[in-house]
Motif scaffolding. Structure first.
Motif, mmCIF file in Angstrom:
data_model
loop_
_atom_site.group_PDB
_atom_site.id
_atom_site.type_symbol
_atom_site.label_atom_id
_atom_site.label_comp_id
_atom_site.label_asym_id
_atom_site.label_seq_id
_atom_site.Cartn_x
_atom_site.Cartn_y
_atom_site.Cartn_z
ATOM 1 N N ASP A 16 0.902 -0.843 0.399
ATOM 2 C CA ASP A 16 -0.096 -0.174 -0.072
ATOM 3 C C ASP A 16 0.692 1.435 0.161
ATOM 4 O OD1 ASP A 16 0.716 0.996 2.540
ATOM 5 O OD2 ASP A 16 -1.054 -0.279 3.246
ATOM 6 N N SER A 17 0.144 2.194 0.131
ATOM 7 C CA SER A 17 0.519 3.477 -0.016
ATOM 8 C C SER A 17 2.004 4.358 1.323
ATOM 9 C CB SER A 17 0.147 4.506 -0.445
ATOM 10 O OG SER A 17 -1.263 5.206 0.681
ATOM 11 N N ASP A 18 1.499 3.402 2.174
ATOM 12 C CA ASP A 18 2.255 3.927 3.811
ATOM 13 C C ASP A 18 3.517 3.187 3.526
ATOM 14 O OD1 ASP A 18 0.395 5.670 4.697
ATOM 15 O OD2 ASP A 18 -0.436 3.672 5.410
ATOM 16 N N VAL A 19 3.293 1.375 2.929
ATOM 17 C CA VAL A 19 5.317 0.683 2.542
ATOM 18 C C VAL A 19 5.095 1.525 1.791
ATOM 19 C CG1 VAL A 19 4.996 -1.597 1.854
ATOM 20 C CG2 VAL A 19 3.648 -1.294 3.263
ATOM 21 N N LEU A 20 4.990 1.760 0.339
ATOM 22 C CA LEU A 20 5.890 2.361 -0.102
ATOM 23 C C LEU A 20 6.415 3.727 -0.202
ATOM 24 C CD1 LEU A 20 3.127 2.577 -3.683
ATOM 25 C CD2 LEU A 20 5.378 1.028 -3.239
ATOM 26 N N ALA A 21 6.161 4.803 0.975
ATOM 27 C CA ALA A 21 6.426 5.559 1.396
ATOM 28 C C ALA A 21 7.497 5.499 2.219
ATOM 29 C CB ALA A 21 5.285 6.751 2.377
ATOM 30 N N ALA A 22 7.505 4.642 2.648
ATOM 31 C CA ALA A 22 8.445 4.731 3.790
ATOM 32 C C ALA A 22 9.295 4.147 3.214
ATOM 33 C CB ALA A 22 7.080 2.637 5.545
ATOM 34 N N VAL A 23 9.202 2.468 2.163
ATOM 35 C CA VAL A 23 11.243 2.112 1.580
ATOM 36 C C VAL A 23 11.555 3.572 1.194
ATOM 37 C CG1 VAL A 23 11.291 0.489 -0.322
ATOM 38 C CG2 VAL A 23 9.197 -0.114 1.259
ATOM 39 N N TYR A 24 10.400 4.130 0.121
ATOM 40 C CA TYR A 24 10.985 5.657 -0.247
ATOM 41 C C TYR A 24 12.289 6.001 0.838
ATOM 42 C CZ TYR A 24 11.805 9.571 -3.275
ATOM 43 O OH TYR A 24 12.209 10.421 -3.284
ATOM 44 N N ARG A 25 11.660 6.372 1.693
ATOM 45 C CA ARG A 25 11.992 7.596 2.858
ATOM 46 C C ARG A 25 13.607 6.626 3.175
ATOM 47 N NH1 ARG A 25 7.029 8.506 4.625
ATOM 48 N NH2 ARG A 25 7.093 6.584 6.528
ATOM 49 N N ALA A 26 13.540 5.021 3.260
ATOM 50 C CA ALA A 26 14.867 4.818 3.831
ATOM 51 C C ALA A 26 15.265 4.278 2.638
ATOM 52 C CB ALA A 26 13.855 2.509 4.277
ATOM 53 N N MET A 27 15.182 4.172 1.590
ATOM 54 C CA MET A 27 15.710 4.150 0.023
ATOM 55 C C MET A 27 16.858 5.675 0.443
ATOM 56 S SD MET A 27 14.488 1.336 -1.909
ATOM 57 C CE MET A 27 16.497 1.068 -2.793
ATOM 58 N N SER A 28 15.831 6.364 0.669
ATOM 59 C CA SER A 28 16.445 7.909 -0.075
ATOM 60 C C SER A 28 18.142 7.999 1.097
ATOM 61 C CB SER A 28 15.973 8.907 0.186
ATOM 62 O OG SER A 28 14.601 9.080 -0.665
ATOM 63 N N ALA A 41 25.434 6.997 -7.097
ATOM 64 C CA ALA A 41 24.773 6.700 -5.559
ATOM 65 C C ALA A 41 23.537 7.468 -6.341
ATOM 66 C CB ALA A 41 25.204 7.223 -4.336
ATOM 67 N N GLU A 42 23.934 8.751 -7.338
ATOM 68 C CA GLU A 42 23.348 9.687 -7.795
ATOM 69 C C GLU A 42 22.628 9.076 -8.729
ATOM 70 O OE1 GLU A 42 23.538 13.857 -10.000
ATOM 71 O OE2 GLU A 42 25.157 12.753 -9.074
ATOM 72 N N ALA A 43 22.992 8.074 -10.070
ATOM 73 C CA ALA A 43 22.090 7.290 -10.897
ATOM 74 C C ALA A 43 21.127 6.347 -9.434
ATOM 75 C CB ALA A 43 22.831 6.366 -11.322
ATOM 76 N N ARG A 44 21.761 5.596 -8.752
ATOM 77 C CA ARG A 44 20.682 4.902 -8.136
ATOM 78 C C ARG A 44 19.920 5.716 -7.451
ATOM 79 N NH1 ARG A 44 17.615 0.881 -6.815
ATOM 80 N NH2 ARG A 44 17.662 -0.806 -5.701
ATOM 81 N N ARG A 50 13.004 7.650 -10.152
ATOM 82 C CA ARG A 50 11.383 6.977 -10.695
ATOM 83 C C ARG A 50 10.454 6.154 -10.885
ATOM 84 N NH1 ARG A 50 13.511 4.613 -16.844
ATOM 85 N NH2 ARG A 50 11.287 4.163 -17.178
ATOM 86 N N ALA A 51 11.057 5.171 -9.927
ATOM 87 C CA ALA A 51 10.139 4.272 -9.649
ATOM 88 C C ALA A 51 8.846 4.768 -8.846
ATOM 89 C CB ALA A 51 10.860 3.102 -8.865
ATOM 90 N N TYR A 52 9.523 5.676 -7.603
ATOM 91 C CA TYR A 52 8.042 6.160 -6.473
ATOM 92 C C TYR A 52 7.050 6.993 -7.615
ATOM 93 C CZ TYR A 52 6.374 8.238 -2.461
ATOM 94 O OH TYR A 52 5.480 8.344 -1.654
ATOM 95 N N ASP A 53 7.436 7.713 -8.101
ATOM 96 C CA ASP A 53 6.333 8.351 -9.169
ATOM 97 C C ASP A 53 5.628 7.736 -9.486
ATOM 98 O OD1 ASP A 53 8.286 10.809 -8.201
ATOM 99 O OD2 ASP A 53 9.238 11.113 -10.023
ATOM 100 N N MET A 54 5.971 6.397 -10.249
ATOM 101 C CA MET A 54 5.651 6.023 -11.190
ATOM 102 C C MET A 54 3.842 4.888 -9.901
ATOM 103 S SD MET A 54 8.382 3.868 -13.889
ATOM 104 C CE MET A 54 7.382 3.150 -14.622
#
Length: 292
Positions: A16-28, A41-44, A50-54
């Motif tokens: 769900d959106s909460d999981v996506l947001a949490a994963v995005y924050r952790a990877m950021s 790092a910049e390319a990653r 891009r993945a999170y925006d999609m």
């Protein structure tokens, strides 16, 4: 498909959106070029963005799921994710939200987020309450915003706290409540929490401008975004984007409070105009830079 956002973020298609947001924050936190100095790092980070925006946009995510389903039909082995249940609205609606009720609701949601994190937050955020800086405290960064018309005040100070032996950002705020009485609150953030806050502000700015559907519908306002960031000493800061019923524009709310506070003076809710919110984003980014 050539670019699978679920694989980039390493999440299940049913997330769900909460999981996506949490994963995005952790990877950021792991791959952001300001933190990670690795050559790739910049390319990653571009791939992660891009993945999170999609996936955070419901319409784009439907297209991704449809494309993956078509590929799986040809190859086998893919189960489309179950759509999230719609959030029911409440009727009848009024023109103006009860700001006292909105503040109570946002406070409860913020404390729920903090409680769910449980031991993770206890491990990452010390329960020791830092010492509130004064005008005589030596600071790495300091900024104060005052809106005399609305009687709002916000002060941001980055300093070295002796109680926790680390750099801390202290945010103090005051604003009138629903009855016109000026209330105040403060939050203490370490570098990790400050990073979370800058991400939340950035995401809220995007939501203020986009045309996405609300995540929650209430009698007098709809909620489009909500994020709570836990601080040191049982304090927290929460960001919310809402739109009042029959209003054409969204607005941002900032809540600064203390977990399990018993009186209104321990927390403050203030609305922010888009211009003020953008200014806050720049200030918090500068504060984060000074904590490194």
């Amino acid at each position: 498909m050539d670019f699978n956002p679920y694989k980039i973020l390493a999440v299940d298609p049913s997330a769900d959106s909460d999981v996506l947001a949490a994963v995005y924050r952790a990877m950021s936190k792991k791959y952001h070029p300001d933190i990670n100095k690795a050559p790739d790092a910049e390319a990653r980070m571009r791939e992660i963005n891009r993945a999170y925006d999609m996936l955070k946009d419901p319409e784009q995510r439907k297209k991704v799921d449809a494309e993956l389903a078509r590929e799986a039909t040809r190859q086998g082995g893919y189960t489309p994710p179950r759509p999230a249940s719609p959030r029911p609205g409440t009727t009848p609606r009024s023109n103006n939200p009860d700001w006292g009720a909105v503040g109570d609701q946002l406070r409860r949601q913020a404390e729920t987020v903090i409680n769910k994190a449980g031991s993770t937050i206890n491990n990452m955020r010390s329960d020791v309450r830092p010492v509130t800086p004064t005008d005589r405290t030596l600071s790495f960064y300091q900024k104060q915003l005052t809106d005399e018309t609305k009687r709002k005040n916000l002060k941001i100070v980055v300093y070295h706290d002796s109680a926790t032996n680390r750099k801390v950002c202290n945010i103090q705020s005051s604003a009138p409540n629903a009855r016109g009485v000026v209330t105040s609150g403060e939050v203490f953030l370490d570098a990790g929490a400050m990073f979370d806050l800058t991400l939340a502000i950035s995401e809220a700015e995007r939501v203020l401008e986009d045309t996405s559907s609300p995540i929650e519908m209430n009698a007098d306002h709809d909620v489009y975004y909500r994020k709570a960031v836990p601080g040191l000493g049982h304090t927290y800061i929460a960001v919310e984007v809402i739109k009042k019923t029959r209003s054409l524009t969204k607005e941002a709310l900032l809540l600064i409070g203390e977990k399990n506070a018993r009186t209104e003076k321990d927390g403050v809710l203030a609305d922010q105009s888009p211009k003020q919110f953008q200014q806050l984003g720049r200030i918090f980014q500068n504060a984060l830079q000074s904590m490194r």
